[in-house]
Enzyme design. Structure first.
Site, mmCIF file in Angstrom:
data_model
loop_
_atom_site.group_PDB
_atom_site.id
_atom_site.type_symbol
_atom_site.label_atom_id
_atom_site.label_comp_id
_atom_site.label_asym_id
_atom_site.label_seq_id
_atom_site.Cartn_x
_atom_site.Cartn_y
_atom_site.Cartn_z
ATOM 1 N N GLN A 141 0.684 -0.988 0.203
ATOM 2 C CA GLN A 141 -0.004 0.244 -0.219
ATOM 3 C C GLN A 141 0.992 1.192 0.193
ATOM 4 O OE1 GLN A 141 -3.520 -1.132 3.020
ATOM 5 N NE2 GLN A 141 -4.105 0.715 1.790
ATOM 6 N N HIS A 142 0.669 2.289 -0.240
ATOM 7 C CA HIS A 142 0.753 3.910 -0.306
ATOM 8 C C HIS A 142 1.737 4.499 -0.726
ATOM 9 C CE1 HIS A 142 -1.262 3.690 3.762
ATOM 10 N NE2 HIS A 142 -0.715 2.345 4.315
ATOM 11 N N ASP B 102 -2.087 -4.452 -0.152
ATOM 12 C CA ASP B 102 -2.197 -6.176 0.258
ATOM 13 C C ASP B 102 -2.543 -6.492 1.329
ATOM 14 O OD1 ASP B 102 -0.973 -4.472 2.174
ATOM 15 O OD2 ASP B 102 1.548 -4.530 2.106
#
Length: 474
Positions: A74-75, A235
């Site tokens: 992520q991110h 994820d």
């Protein structure tokens, strides 16, 4: 085998890329492959493509696959110019250089309570919005080139649609709610981007292209050979789908990061910043607490002690709970929860009696897990229903982890068979889009181990004392 409808699920994680090929109806594993990613907190996204190609080849290719989906870390910030080229190496979720930018953005948006109300989470260095602010302030020439922003899994799904050398079209860029909810400029309650926050973060009034949001059971595009591509997921949301988590389940995942997350029918808004109010991959919500330090603490233990992972686990089990007074605050890479991006690890209470491999191993396992006990506690304080704790991730394979986790949580811990649950969740999502229906197909996960141990609340209490004593000076 010829009558099976096969689906592929991908986990493009921080450290590696895993691909599983499964029967869409039953989830039976047919074959799998993997490849490594480079180390570091910033990476050229081209490495993800080459790793994906290697992992797909190791899994026997996609010639007989009917659908594919990608789960990913992520991110991270993948900044693209007007031609679709990557402007600079992607900043990953665990890159903490944007910590000051996070503080600034939270203040500019009205403080923690207000920003949590708007996007479900208080912004921290992991979030894409804070990385864009860092880019605007530290690399203005690069920031001025930004025409689109993607997350790692968005970008890979986009790459899958184009043959090498083919012109890239931003109109083919898509994502899902779970990934978008980790940007800091998306409201998971309304499922809408907050373009005002994006503009503030990047310090621009230019129109920036963002991936369109695809519903959980739809396809967003196709590969050049005609394989449909499902929306994918972050994820943790993919892992929740892979483990078939339901409301009341809290999944504790021990990968590079440590996470505790729950499937919830209602959104959360935590002004303390401990709980991120994300979306899940089914249309529900995924309140989540993330620590930066999980499996790598055990990696460090193997280096410190000169032992294998299994040997570290056996050493830990040979020591008494509490490691004879030795405690570890495991902030080896800074920390996200609590928000201490510049912190370092601390051993406390060391003496001649506990200066031995067994107590050091025990303290390192306990220290890694105590942060996740705090995480589950934060979820409960926010009103999240916790009926079952399910332990997954690479570090869950260690022989000591489930036993010590049950002691620290003070309740039964469920351990499903070791597996690639992010990739499995992506595969299950692809199967959902392929087969249709109101929900993803139910697959047999195999035998789930139930682990119990005598509770050790004194270990948690000593850890929390150390955590609170070090606040402000690390």
């Amino acid at each position: 085998m010829a009558n099976l409808k096969l689906v592929a699920g991908v986990d493009s994680s921080t450290q590696s890329c895993k691909v599983v090929i499964r029967d869409a109806a039953t989830g039976q594993l047919v074959r799998e492959g993997r490849a490594t990613h480079p180390d570091g907190t910033e990476v050229a996204p081209a490495h993800w493509v080459s790793a994906l190609e290697t992992a797909i080849a190791a899994a026997g290719g996609l010639d007989d696959v009917c659908a594919i989906s990608i789960g990913g870390q992520q991110h991270g910030m993948v900044a693209l110019d007007s031609q679709g080229a990557v402007i600079r190496d992607a900043l990953l979720w665990n890159d903490t250089r944007s910590a000051d930018a996070a503080t600034a953005l939270n203040n500019e948006l009205g403080g923690a309570t207000e920003i949590a109300k708007q996007v479900g989470s208080v912004l921290v260095a992991s979030f894409t919005a804070t990385k864009l602010r860092w880019l605007a302030d530290s690399e203005k020439a690069n920031a001025d080139k930004v025409a689109a922003v993607a997350l790692p899994h968005d970008w890979l799904s986009w790459q899958l649609q184009h043959a090498k050398g083919q012109t890239l079209d931003f109109g083919n860029l898509f994502s899902d709610r779970s990934e978008a909810s980790g940007t800091g400029y998306f409201d998971p309650t309304t499922s809408k981007y907050r373009r005002d926050i994006l503009a503030l973060a990047l310090r621009t009034d230019r129109e920036i292209y963002l991936p369109k949001i695809i519903s959980p059971s739809a396809f967003g595009g196709t590969t050049p050979s005609g394989i449909p591509i499902a929306p994918g997921a972050g994820d943790n949301a993919a892992a929740a789908l892979g483990i078939q988590a339901q409301p009341g389940d809290v999944v504790v995942s021990l990968g590079t990061s440590g996470t505790a997350f729950a499937v919830s029918d209602t959104p959360t808004h935590d002004a303390s910043g401990a709980v991120a109010g994300f979306a899940d991959a089914t249309g529900r919500y995924l309140p989540l607490v993330c620590t930066l330090n999980a499996a790598r603490i055990l990696d460090a233990a193997t280096r410190i002690l000169g032992k294998s992972h299994d040997e570290v686990g056996l050493l830990a089990l040979s020591a008494k709970p509490g490691a004879n007074g030795l405690s570890l605050l495991p902030y080896f890479e800074g920390e996200r929860t609590p928000n201490r991006p510049n912190a370092t690890g601390v051993f406390s209470g060391m003496n001649l009696n506990n200066s031995n491999p067994a107590d050091i191993a025990r303290a390192m396992v306990e220290g890694m897990l105590c942060g996740l006990v705090d995480a589950v506690d934060a979820l409960e304080k926010l009103g999240v229903n916790v009926k079952r704790i399910i332990l997954i991730g690479g570090a869950a394979k260690n022989p000591a982890v489930s036993q010590i986790a049950a002691a620290l949580f003070g309740r039964e811990v469920l351990v499903p068979p070791a597996g690639e649950y992010v990739a499995n969740g992506a595969a299950r999502q692809a199967a959902w889009a392929l087969l249709g229906g109101d929900a993803a197909p139910i697959w047999d996960l195999g035998k789930i181990e139930k682990v119990c141990a005598s509770a050790t609340p004194d270990v948690i209490a000593r850890y929390r004392t150390l955590r609170d004593q070090t606040e402000g000076w690390q």
